[in-house]
Design a protein around this motif. Structure first.
Motif, PDB file in Angstrom:
ATOM      1  N   GLY A  20       7.844  -4.753  -1.840  1.00 23.50           N
ATOM      2  CA  GLY A  20       7.422  -3.435  -1.621  1.00 23.50           C
ATOM      3  C   GLY A  20       6.655  -2.651  -2.588  1.00 23.50           C
ATOM      4  O   GLY A  20       5.894  -3.557  -3.674  1.00 23.50           O
ATOM      5  N   GLN A  21       6.165  -1.642  -2.351  1.00 29.33           N
ATOM      6  CA  GLN A  21       5.307  -1.010  -3.142  1.00 29.33           C
ATOM      7  C   GLN A  21       5.835   0.352  -3.304  1.00 29.33           C
ATOM      8  O   GLN A  21       6.062   1.318  -2.444  1.00 29.33           O
ATOM      9  CB  GLN A  21       3.827  -1.157  -2.768  1.00 29.33           C
ATOM     10  N   ARG A  22       5.773   1.065  -4.709  1.00 23.73           N
ATOM     11  CA  ARG A  22       6.497   2.293  -4.852  1.00 23.73           C
ATOM     12  C   ARG A  22       5.102   3.280  -4.689  1.00 23.73           C
ATOM     13  O   ARG A  22       4.033   2.967  -4.677  1.00 23.73           O
ATOM     14  CB  ARG A  22       6.813   2.378  -6.496  1.00 23.73           C
ATOM     15  N   LYS A  23       5.395   4.697  -4.673  1.00 23.71           N
ATOM     16  CA  LYS A  23       4.554   5.494  -4.492  1.00 23.71           C
ATOM     17  C   LYS A  23       3.389   5.456  -5.690  1.00 23.71           C
ATOM     18  O   LYS A  23       2.228   5.984  -5.326  1.00 23.71           O
ATOM     19  CB  LYS A  23       5.307   7.004  -4.249  1.00 23.71           C
ATOM     20  N   ASP A  24       3.809   5.275  -6.890  1.00 26.79           N
ATOM     21  CA  ASP A  24       2.952   5.270  -7.662  1.00 26.79           C
ATOM     22  C   ASP A  24       2.018   3.969  -7.725  1.00 26.79           C
ATOM     23  O   ASP A  24       1.310   3.950  -8.775  1.00 26.79           O
ATOM     24  CB  ASP A  24       3.663   5.361  -9.350  1.00 26.79           C
ATOM     25  N   GLY A  25       2.128   3.307  -6.782  1.00 32.65           N
ATOM     26  CA  GLY A  25       1.120   2.012  -6.733  1.00 32.65           C
ATOM     27  C   GLY A  25       1.727   0.628  -7.259  1.00 32.65           C
ATOM     28  O   GLY A  25       1.355  -0.311  -6.978  1.00 32.65           O
ATOM     29  N   TYR A  26       3.012   0.721  -8.091  1.00 34.10           N
ATOM     30  CA  TYR A  26       3.357  -0.451  -8.618  1.00 34.10           C
ATOM     31  C   TYR A  26       4.234  -1.461  -7.445  1.00 34.10           C
ATOM     32  O   TYR A  26       4.731  -0.634  -6.702  1.00 34.10           O
ATOM     33  CB  TYR A  26       4.569  -0.142  -9.851  1.00 34.10           C
ATOM     34  N   HIS A  27       4.011  -2.555  -7.476  1.00 28.54           N
ATOM     35  CA  HIS A  27       4.483  -3.376  -6.593  1.00 28.54           C
ATOM     36  C   HIS A  27       5.864  -3.775  -7.117  1.00 28.54           C
ATOM     37  O   HIS A  27       6.343  -4.063  -8.470  1.00 28.54           O
ATOM     38  CB  HIS A  27       3.569  -4.728  -6.496  1.00 28.54           C
ATOM     39  N   LEU A  28       6.789  -4.189  -6.140  1.00 27.88           N
ATOM     40  CA  LEU A  28       8.378  -4.611  -6.362  1.00 27.88           C
ATOM     41  C   LEU A  28       8.168  -6.127  -6.247  1.00 27.88           C
ATOM     42  O   LEU A  28       7.866  -6.567  -4.997  1.00 27.88           O
ATOM     43  CB  LEU A  28       9.130  -3.857  -5.468  1.00 27.88           C
ATOM     44  N   LEU A  29       9.059  -6.634  -7.162  1.00 24.09           N
ATOM     45  CA  LEU A  29       8.957  -8.190  -6.841  1.00 24.09           C
ATOM     46  C   LEU A  29      10.182  -8.760  -6.912  1.00 24.09           C
ATOM     47  O   LEU A  29      11.282  -7.980  -7.370  1.00 24.09           O
ATOM     48  CB  LEU A  29       8.235  -8.743  -8.003  1.00 24.09           C
ATOM     49  N   ASP A  30      10.653  -9.985  -6.498  1.00 21.96           N
ATOM     50  CA  ASP A  30      11.660 -10.682  -6.731  1.00 21.96           C
ATOM     51  C   ASP A  30      11.393 -12.266  -6.826  1.00 21.96           C
ATOM     52  O   ASP A  30      10.722 -12.795  -5.939  1.00 21.96           O
ATOM     53  CB  ASP A  30      12.536 -10.628  -5.178  1.00 21.96           C
ATOM     54  N   SER A  31      11.383 -12.674  -8.225  1.00 22.68           N
ATOM     55  CA  SER A  31      10.897 -13.448  -8.850  1.00 22.68           C
ATOM     56  C   SER A  31      12.021 -14.386  -9.476  1.00 22.68           C
ATOM     57  O   SER A  31      12.681 -14.010 -10.381  1.00 22.68           O
ATOM     58  CB  SER A  31       9.758 -13.509  -9.535  1.00 22.68           C
ATOM     59  N   ASP A 128       5.854  -8.455 -17.807  1.00 18.02           N
ATOM     60  CA  ASP A 128       6.414  -9.505 -17.927  1.00 18.02           C
ATOM     61  C   ASP A 128       7.167  -9.691 -19.272  1.00 18.02           C
ATOM     62  O   ASP A 128       7.827 -10.644 -19.637  1.00 18.02           O
ATOM     63  CB  ASP A 128       5.469 -10.778 -17.704  1.00 18.02           C
ATOM     64  N   VAL A 129       6.919  -8.667 -20.085  1.00 16.95           N
ATOM     65  CA  VAL A 129       7.573  -8.653 -21.667  1.00 16.95           C
ATOM     66  C   VAL A 129       8.919  -8.847 -21.800  1.00 16.95           C
ATOM     67  O   VAL A 129       9.332  -9.722 -22.449  1.00 16.95           O
ATOM     68  CB  VAL A 129       6.873  -7.456 -22.513  1.00 16.95           C
ATOM     69  N   ARG A 130       9.523  -7.971 -20.832  1.00 20.10           N
ATOM     70  CA  ARG A 130      11.249  -8.249 -20.919  1.00 20.10           C
ATOM     71  C   ARG A 130      11.829  -9.305 -20.459  1.00 20.10           C
ATOM     72  O   ARG A 130      12.538 -10.075 -21.220  1.00 20.10           O
ATOM     73  CB  ARG A 130      11.772  -7.204 -19.722  1.00 20.10           C
ATOM     74  N   VAL A 131      11.220 -10.152 -19.232  1.00 23.28           N
ATOM     75  CA  VAL A 131      11.583 -11.670 -19.073  1.00 23.28           C
ATOM     76  C   VAL A 131      11.138 -12.627 -20.402  1.00 23.28           C
ATOM     77  O   VAL A 131      11.870 -13.454 -20.404  1.00 23.28           O
ATOM     78  CB  VAL A 131      11.268 -11.899 -17.915  1.00 23.28           C
ATOM     79  N   CYS A 132      10.191 -12.232 -20.935  1.00 25.09           N
ATOM     80  CA  CYS A 132       9.359 -13.248 -21.924  1.00 25.09           C
ATOM     81  C   CYS A 132      10.510 -13.129 -23.216  1.00 25.09           C
ATOM     82  O   CYS A 132      10.487 -13.982 -24.162  1.00 25.09           O
ATOM     83  CB  CYS A 132       7.848 -13.008 -22.199  1.00 25.09           C
ATOM     84  N   ARG A 139      15.995 -14.125 -13.066  1.00 21.28           N
ATOM     85  CA  ARG A 139      15.599 -13.617 -11.672  1.00 21.28           C
ATOM     86  C   ARG A 139      15.241 -12.206 -12.297  1.00 21.28           C
ATOM     87  O   ARG A 139      15.781 -11.664 -12.827  1.00 21.28           O
ATOM     88  CB  ARG A 139      16.782 -13.476 -10.844  1.00 21.28           C
ATOM     89  N   MET A 140      14.000 -11.885 -11.855  1.00 27.78           N
ATOM     90  CA  MET A 140      13.076 -10.853 -12.381  1.00 27.78           C
ATOM     91  C   MET A 140      12.919 -10.022 -10.929  1.00 27.78           C
ATOM     92  O   MET A 140      12.225 -10.447 -10.155  1.00 27.78           O
ATOM     93  CB  MET A 140      11.941 -11.205 -12.979  1.00 27.78           C
ATOM     94  N   ARG A 141      13.322  -8.579 -10.766  1.00 28.14           N
ATOM     95  CA  ARG A 141      13.129  -7.978  -9.912  1.00 28.14           C
ATOM     96  C   ARG A 141      12.596  -6.567 -10.290  1.00 28.14           C
ATOM     97  O   ARG A 141      12.417  -6.237 -11.409  1.00 28.14           O
ATOM     98  CB  ARG A 141      14.545  -7.800  -8.994  1.00 28.14           C
ATOM     99  N   GLY A 142      12.477  -5.418  -9.165  1.00 29.35           N
ATOM    100  CA  GLY A 142      11.887  -4.644  -9.397  1.00 29.35           C
ATOM    101  C   GLY A 142      10.183  -4.600 -10.071  1.00 29.35           C
ATOM    102  O   GLY A 142       9.518  -5.473  -9.537  1.00 29.35           O
ATOM    103  N   ILE A 143       9.898  -3.939 -10.896  1.00 28.15           N
ATOM    104  CA  ILE A 143       8.624  -4.023 -11.599  1.00 28.15           C
ATOM    105  C   ILE A 143       8.751  -4.794 -12.948  1.00 28.15           C
ATOM    106  O   ILE A 143       7.924  -4.724 -13.782  1.00 28.15           O
ATOM    107  CB  ILE A 143       8.102  -2.522 -11.595  1.00 28.15           C
TER     108      ILE A 143
END
Length: 276
Positions: A20-31, A128-132, A139-143
């Protein structure tokens, strides 16, 4: 004098579903993310004034001002330090080099100062800093704010390959035709061995692969080269490219395949890795 050294591993997106994509332009991921045993090195030591150097085989073109996430991460602590970043990963390559370097800097300064609580703004340095900071399969979701460790990753052996081009992540996301795609299954597989897990991965996707190939057609050539390697079970792009990977059943198969690919493509960055 305290000298803190921290490894900054390459991040590999085994899957990357844009949901998905939020109203602020950021894309939502499931990775589903894993980390390789190749990466950069960050060394931090006390200094009378801030100093930031970049060395290593991939140092060319890496900024040493506050546009570099390493410098921005260090500035959050508010103390003068000398930072030496040894670059071994290609830049703008879809393997989280900048975010992993920033995470390593945060961990190094936390160790140096004895402050186990990260400073405000640390996880806002990049998606990606949080997962790094976790530095393990997750599993990384949201932004990028929703990160859950994944403890069922079997031994995975891969060949990473990058053709030596930088790909613009914003441009790839902008070219994505469909912004809302199915996520991964609610429950990820448990207890699978290497072969079965690779079979499951083949049923998942990287939704950025097609727009990245449109932006940089050489990515298709990299995927074809990886798919053609003896013993390759699955070839896929990581992140927004241009780094791609092929998965193998054994470490020896990956190492042999990497040697062969390096001989045929001496200008590419090619590394056999173990993912965890």
């Amino acid at each position: 004098m305290s000298i803190i050294k921290v490894f900054a591993p390459a991040k590999v997106n085994l899957t990357l579903h844009v949901t998905g994509q939020r109203k602020d332009g950021y894309h939502l991921l499931d990775s589903l993310v894993a980390f390789a045993d190749v990466g950069d090195r960050v060394t931090v030591m006390p200094a009378p004034a801030p100093r930031f150097e970049v060395t290593g085989p991939r140092a060319d073109g890496v900024p040493t001002d506050n546009t570099n996430l390493v410098a921005r991460a260090a500035a959050l602590f508010g103390i003068p330090v000398h930072i030496l970043l040894s670059k071994h990963l290609p830049a703008s390559a879809g393997i989280g080099g900048g975010s992993s370097d920033a995470a390593a800097t945060l961990l190094a300064l936390s160790d140096l100062t004895g402050d186990t609580k990260l400073p405000e703004g640390a996880t806002e340095l990049g998606a990606d800093v949080r997962v790094c900071l976790m530095r393990q399969a997750a599993r990384m979701r949201g932004i990028g704010e929703d990160v859950i460790p994944y403890h069922d990753l079997p031994p995975l052996f891969a060949v990473l390959a990058n053709p030596g081009i930088a790909v613009s992540t914003p441009a790839v996301f902008a070219a994505l035709a469909t912004k809302t795609n199915p996520p991964m299954p609610k429950k990820l597989p448990k207890g699978l061995k290497t072969r079965g897990f690779i079979d499951w991965l083949a049923t998942q996707r990287n939704d950025l692969e097609a727009p990245a190939i449109d932006a940089a057609p050489v990515i298709a050539s990299v995927l074809q080269a990886l798919s053609s390697l003896p013993g390759a079970r699955l070839a896929r792009m990581s992140g927004s490219g241009a780094t791609c990977f092929a998965l193998f059943d054994t470490e020896k198969a990956a190492q042999d395949a990497a040697r062969g690919l390096s001989a045929r493509q001496p200008d590419w960055w090619v590394e056999p890795v173990r993912l965890s």
